[in-house]
Write a protein that holds these residues in place. Structure first.
Motif, PDB file in Angstrom:
ATOM      1  N   GLU A  43       0.844  -1.159  -0.131  1.00 36.56           N
ATOM      2  CA  GLU A  43      -0.033   0.114  -0.076  1.00 36.56           C
ATOM      3  C   GLU A  43       0.777   1.327   0.024  1.00 36.56           C
ATOM      4  OE1 GLU A  43      -1.207   0.455   4.629  1.00 36.56           O
ATOM      5  OE2 GLU A  43      -2.380  -0.648   3.502  1.00 36.56           O
ATOM      6  N   LEU A  44       0.234   2.280  -0.023  1.00 36.78           N
ATOM      7  CA  LEU A  44       1.105   3.644  -0.372  1.00 36.78           C
ATOM      8  C   LEU A  44       1.280   4.087   1.118  1.00 36.78           C
ATOM      9  CD1 LEU A  44       1.953   5.617  -2.728  1.00 36.78           C
ATOM     10  CD2 LEU A  44      -0.132   6.781  -1.892  1.00 36.78           C
ATOM     11  N   PRO A  45       2.479   4.542   1.271  1.00 42.33           N
ATOM     12  CA  PRO A  45       2.790   4.841   2.796  1.00 42.33           C
ATOM     13  C   PRO A  45       2.271   6.438   2.945  1.00 42.33           C
ATOM     14  CG  PRO A  45       4.790   3.875   2.040  1.00 42.33           C
ATOM     15  CD  PRO A  45       3.832   3.946   0.734  1.00 42.33           C
ATOM     16  N   ALA A  46       1.382   6.646   3.904  1.00 39.80           N
ATOM     17  CA  ALA A  46       0.486   7.869   3.996  1.00 39.80           C
ATOM     18  C   ALA A  46       1.388   9.159   4.028  1.00 39.80           C
ATOM     19  CB  ALA A  46      -0.354   7.802   5.241  1.00 39.80           C
ATOM     20  N   MET A  52     -14.882  28.593   0.407  1.00 38.59           N
ATOM     21  CA  MET A  52     -13.416  28.038  -0.021  1.00 38.59           C
ATOM     22  C   MET A  52     -12.806  27.316   1.175  1.00 38.59           C
ATOM     23  SD  MET A  52     -10.592  30.524  -2.068  1.00 38.59           S
ATOM     24  CE  MET A  52      -9.216  29.658  -2.895  1.00 38.59           C
ATOM     25  N   VAL A  53     -12.191  26.140   0.527  1.00 38.49           N
ATOM     26  CA  VAL A  53     -11.487  25.398   1.446  1.00 38.49           C
ATOM     27  C   VAL A  53     -10.138  25.099   0.746  1.00 38.49           C
ATOM     28  CG1 VAL A  53     -11.030  23.108   2.237  1.00 38.49           C
ATOM     29  CG2 VAL A  53     -13.405  24.171   2.126  1.00 38.49           C
ATOM     30  N   ASN A  54      -9.001  25.419   1.517  1.00 42.83           N
ATOM     31  CA  ASN A  54      -7.756  24.903   1.308  1.00 42.83           C
ATOM     32  C   ASN A  54      -6.912  24.122   2.211  1.00 42.83           C
ATOM     33  OD1 ASN A  54      -5.677  27.512  -0.490  1.00 42.83           O
ATOM     34  ND2 ASN A  54      -7.994  27.491  -0.293  1.00 42.83           N
ATOM     35  N   SER A  55      -6.180  23.114   1.971  1.00 40.85           N
ATOM     36  CA  SER A  55      -5.673  22.156   2.819  1.00 40.85           C
ATOM     37  C   SER A  55      -4.599  21.440   2.254  1.00 40.85           C
ATOM     38  CB  SER A  55      -6.768  21.076   2.606  1.00 40.85           C
ATOM     39  OG  SER A  55      -6.497  19.962   3.556  1.00 40.85           O
ATOM     40  N   VAL A  56      -3.760  20.901   3.173  1.00 40.62           N
ATOM     41  CA  VAL A  56      -2.655  20.277   2.996  1.00 40.62           C
ATOM     42  C   VAL A  56      -2.908  18.699   3.337  1.00 40.62           C
ATOM     43  CG1 VAL A  56      -0.818  21.920   3.024  1.00 40.62           C
ATOM     44  CG2 VAL A  56      -1.245  20.817   5.025  1.00 40.62           C
ATOM     45  N   TYR A  57      -4.176  18.220   3.543  1.00 39.68           N
ATOM     46  CA  TYR A  57      -4.654  17.186   4.245  1.00 39.68           C
ATOM     47  C   TYR A  57      -4.127  16.774   5.722  1.00 39.68           C
ATOM     48  CZ  TYR A  57      -6.516  12.219   4.302  1.00 39.68           C
ATOM     49  OH  TYR A  57      -7.289  11.196   4.512  1.00 39.68           O
ATOM     50  N   ARG A  58      -3.419  15.712   5.941  1.00 38.95           N
ATOM     51  CA  ARG A  58      -2.971  15.416   7.525  1.00 38.95           C
ATOM     52  C   ARG A  58      -2.096  16.423   7.747  1.00 38.95           C
ATOM     53  NH1 ARG A  58      -2.178   8.924   8.087  1.00 38.95           N
ATOM     54  NH2 ARG A  58      -3.939   8.353   7.013  1.00 38.95           N
ATOM     55  N   ALA A  60      -2.493  11.577  -2.351  1.00 35.72           N
ATOM     56  CA  ALA A  60      -2.438  10.300  -2.868  1.00 35.72           C
ATOM     57  C   ALA A  60      -2.713   9.145  -1.861  1.00 35.72           C
ATOM     58  CB  ALA A  60      -1.085   9.867  -3.326  1.00 35.72           C
ATOM     59  N   ASP A  61      -2.696   9.738  -0.587  1.00 36.32           N
ATOM     60  CA  ASP A  61      -3.394   8.503   0.691  1.00 36.32           C
ATOM     61  C   ASP A  61      -4.785   8.207   0.533  1.00 36.32           C
ATOM     62  OD1 ASP A  61      -2.948   7.035   2.960  1.00 36.32           O
ATOM     63  OD2 ASP A  61      -3.785   8.817   4.048  1.00 36.32           O
ATOM     64  N   ASN A  62      -5.361   9.011  -0.368  1.00 36.73           N
ATOM     65  CA  ASN A  62      -6.948   8.886  -0.587  1.00 36.73           C
ATOM     66  C   ASN A  62      -7.241   7.937  -1.495  1.00 36.73           C
ATOM     67  OD1 ASN A  62      -8.082   9.933   1.900  1.00 36.73           O
ATOM     68  ND2 ASN A  62      -8.101  12.080   0.947  1.00 36.73           N
ATOM     69  N   PHE A  63      -6.198   7.387  -2.278  1.00 34.41           N
ATOM     70  CA  PHE A  63      -6.681   6.512  -3.291  1.00 34.41           C
ATOM     71  C   PHE A  63      -6.833   5.048  -2.949  1.00 34.41           C
ATOM     72  CE2 PHE A  63      -4.001   9.336  -6.414  1.00 34.41           C
ATOM     73  CZ  PHE A  63      -4.934   9.529  -7.083  1.00 34.41           C
ATOM     74  N   SER A  64      -7.663   4.389  -3.481  1.00 32.72           N
ATOM     75  CA  SER A  64      -8.037   3.033  -3.097  1.00 32.72           C
ATOM     76  C   SER A  64      -6.812   2.039  -3.415  1.00 32.72           C
ATOM     77  CB  SER A  64      -9.454   2.606  -3.804  1.00 32.72           C
ATOM     78  OG  SER A  64      -9.601   1.435  -3.756  1.00 32.72           O
ATOM     79  N   MET A  65      -6.548   0.970  -2.917  1.00 36.13           N
ATOM     80  CA  MET A  65      -5.710   0.189  -3.279  1.00 36.13           C
ATOM     81  C   MET A  65      -6.236  -1.063  -4.029  1.00 36.13           C
ATOM     82  SD  MET A  65      -2.674   1.082  -2.566  1.00 36.13           S
ATOM     83  CE  MET A  65      -3.145   2.755  -2.945  1.00 36.13           C
ATOM     84  N   ASP A  66      -7.707  -0.913  -4.330  1.00 32.93           N
ATOM     85  CA  ASP A  66      -8.218  -1.994  -5.173  1.00 32.93           C
ATOM     86  C   ASP A  66      -8.203  -1.545  -6.497  1.00 32.93           C
ATOM     87  OD1 ASP A  66      -9.966  -3.611  -6.688  1.00 32.93           O
ATOM     88  OD2 ASP A  66     -11.831  -3.044  -5.452  1.00 32.93           O
ATOM     89  N   PRO A  67      -7.506  -2.129  -7.562  1.00 27.29           N
ATOM     90  CA  PRO A  67      -7.266  -1.925  -8.699  1.00 27.29           C
ATOM     91  C   PRO A  67      -8.499  -1.709  -9.618  1.00 27.29           C
ATOM     92  CG  PRO A  67      -6.466  -4.133  -8.606  1.00 27.29           C
ATOM     93  CD  PRO A  67      -6.594  -3.494  -7.168  1.00 27.29           C
ATOM     94  N   ASN A  68      -9.443  -2.489  -9.220  1.00 27.72           N
ATOM     95  CA  ASN A  68     -10.868  -2.398  -9.836  1.00 27.72           C
ATOM     96  C   ASN A  68     -11.747  -1.094  -9.393  1.00 27.72           C
ATOM     97  OD1 ASN A  68     -10.377  -4.619 -11.403  1.00 27.72           O
ATOM     98  ND2 ASN A  68     -10.829  -5.748  -9.939  1.00 27.72           N
TER      99      ASN A  68
END
Length: 555
Positions: free
Chosen positions: A112-115, A382-388, A407-415
């Motif tokens: 998985e992608l390290p957050a 308006m919203v601005n963010s760097v996420y965590r 990119a931490d919000n991407f799914s690890m399910d390729p489908n």
């Protein structure tokens, strides 16, 4: 470093004071930092409009709340155009690098992608959003709009108590170890509440953008010039794959907002890849349940229906919401009243659901939120963010801001439609809201509650307080909240300290695993702002969340 002030933060986070709503007619701004509000109002006083004020506020917040926002993050906005009555959407979120693939993770031995890693860096879209909002709707030159932020970054600003707590958390979690992160600390530590600090690196960057000339020139400098090269090299040196070509290809877009009608108001949210549709789906389910007419405000029955509606909405959002180019279901289908009625049929009136499946409709964030309304009735949400907190914490040398980890919000399910992949906008948490009266299209007002996956939950609870229960903006923001914490079991419910033990017991009897959240951990429940406009008189009424350091003010 500027001299120390004679003040300090309270030892604990308390929520027992009272605020009155704020009234004004010449213009109003609301944000989680007073200096940002001052910057917005200064733009209005010099003849600018809501768009000018919003970008000035965004830039000051980048200086004063670096744990939550900055040029290294993304931005979304809604603009109400008073002359036409139209609501315009702005999506300033960046895409993933072209080199970010499942094969890359496999090559590096990652499942998985390290957050917090450099691999989670996506193209930072905030600067493009600022430039695009000004270019389409603003009236003042970029230099004038950025001047307050440049001044505060250069001369110093006092750190607010809530901002100091977020800064300290980020220092502990990521800044101490992230490449370049020490640049955002002071002597290796986070600044204390009330401490005066500056950020000369960020001040120089903003001054460089201001001196570029037009917004188009500033955009070119950031995304296609020397700054883009430095950003890409910093990420590559840290092990990421962001390339200059990824930055060169970026642009903000203006998708049509999505909306639904609730209690006489048309509620607008930004279209996916944002999660604003989650709030709209939950409102549709509550409408189908007739929740406001059949339950008492802040009763266990009312909260139970809100919780269940949000659980159902999140189940659908997490299955279907993605980059609009890869979604496999239309927004119209998700917002169909017949589909909402179908989903509402799953809700039991006195018992929590034991399973939360996504539906099958027929085909058809540490974060800052702020808003402003000008004297003509134009409005920006308006919203601005760097996420965590501080995003990845990776801070390019000499630029004064950290890079986001979207990119931490991407799914690890390729489908999955939101599957990790190159050149994609991920499922996004930041969602500004705006409402107009359905009867005549007049502005009701901009609103929002920042805070990752709390945001649609905050929108629903805030709108129910305003529209169902008739509360004024400040009272609606002061109302205690619940939260369905991300990553927790489906039946977990966080309750804000102050909600009664009787209420908690009734929710637990229904099957909700309700537990209190206290003190500084109440950041979980977000920080919101609201400005409402009277269509007959033009008077504005605003409020600002006491969970933050800011205020609403006008003239």
């Amino acid at each position: 470093m500027p001299a120390e002030p004679h003040c300090s933060a309270p030892p604990e986070f308390r929520f027992d004071s009272r605020r009155s709503p704020v009234y004004a007619k010449g213009g109003m701004a609301a944000a989680s930092q007073p200096l940002a509000v001052e910057a917005g109002l200064s733009m209005l006083r010099r003849g600018g409009n809501a768009a000018d004020a919003a970008v000035a506020m965004a830039a000051v917040l980048a200086v004063t709340e670096p744990a939550s926002t900055g040029p290294g993050g993304d931005a979304f906005a809604l603009f109400f155009e008073a002359e036409t009555g139209r609501v315009h959407g702005l999506n300033g979120s960046g895409r993933s690098p072209q080199g970010l693939t499942f094969d890359l993770l496999k090559q590096r031995g990652l499942k998985e992608l390290p957050a917090r890693s450099a691999l989670s860096v996506t193209v930072p879209g905030a600067i493009s959003a600022w430039c695009s909002l000004l270019e389409r709707h603003g009236t003042l030159p970029l230099g004038a709009v950025l001047e307050p932020a440049i001044r505060h970054a250069t001369d110093g600003f006092p750190v607010g108590p809530v901002s100091a707590d977020l800064w300290a958390s980020g220092a502990q979690e990521v800044l101490g170890s992230a490449p370049g992160g020490q640049a955002l600390l002071r002597g290796g530590k986070a600044p204390r509440a009330g401490q005066l600090v500056n950020n000369s690196d960020l001040g120089r960057l903003l001054a460089t953008l201001a001196e570029a000339g037009t917004t188009a020139d500033a955009f070119e400098l950031f995304y296609r010039g020397e700054i883009a090269s430095r950003l890409a090299q910093t990420v590559k040196d840290a092990g990421g794959v962001l390339d200059e070509t990824d930055l060169h290809a970026h642009e903000a877009v203006f998708p049509k907002p999505v909306s639904t009608v609730y209690n006489g108001m048309r509620i607008f949210e930004c279209a996916p890849n944002g999660q604003g549709v989650t709030a709209l789906m939950a409102l549709n389910i509550l409408d189908a349940l007739d929740a406001s007419a059949t339950t008492e405000p802040m009763s266990a029955q009312r909260l139970h229906l809100q919780i269940e509606a949000l659980r159902l909405a999140f189940a659908d959002a997490h299955r279907f919401v993605a980059d609009s180019e890869t979604m496999d279901i239309g927004i119209e289908a998700l917002l169909d009243p017949a589909y909402a009625a179908q989903r509402a049929g799953l809700v039991r009136p006195d018992r929590a659901m034991t399973d939360i499946p996504h539906g099958v409709p027929m085909a058809s964030s540490d974060t800052v939120y702020f808003c402003v309304v000008d004297s003509q009735g134009n409005a920006v949400s308006m919203v601005n963010s760097v996420y965590r907190s501080f995003g990845t914490g990776i801070t390019p040398e000499g630029l004064g801001f950290s890079l986001q980890n979207r990119a931490d919000n991407f799914s690890m399910d390729p489908n999955h439609p939101n599957a990790l992949g190159p050149g994609k906008r991920t499922y996004h948490t930041i969602i500004p809201g705006l409402a107009v009266r359905e009867a005549d299209g007049s502005l009701y007002g901009p609103f929002g509650v920042m805070g990752g996956f709390m945001q649609p939950q905050g929108h629903v609870q805030l709108l129910c307080a305003l529209l169902d229960d008739g509360l004024a903006p400040q009272a609606a923001l002061d109302r205690l909240r619940f939260c369905l914490p991300a990553g927790s079991p489906y039946d977990a419910v966080a309750m804000e300290e102050g909600l009664s033990e009787t209420l908690r017991g009734e929710l637990r009897a229904m099957g909700h695993k309700a537990a209190y959240v206290r003190g500084w951990d109440r950041a979980l429940f977000g920080r919101g702002q609201v400005i409402l406009r009277d269509p007959a008189t033009g008077w504005l009424c605003g409020g600002s969340d006491a969970r933050g350091d800011g205020l609403a003010f006008g003239f």
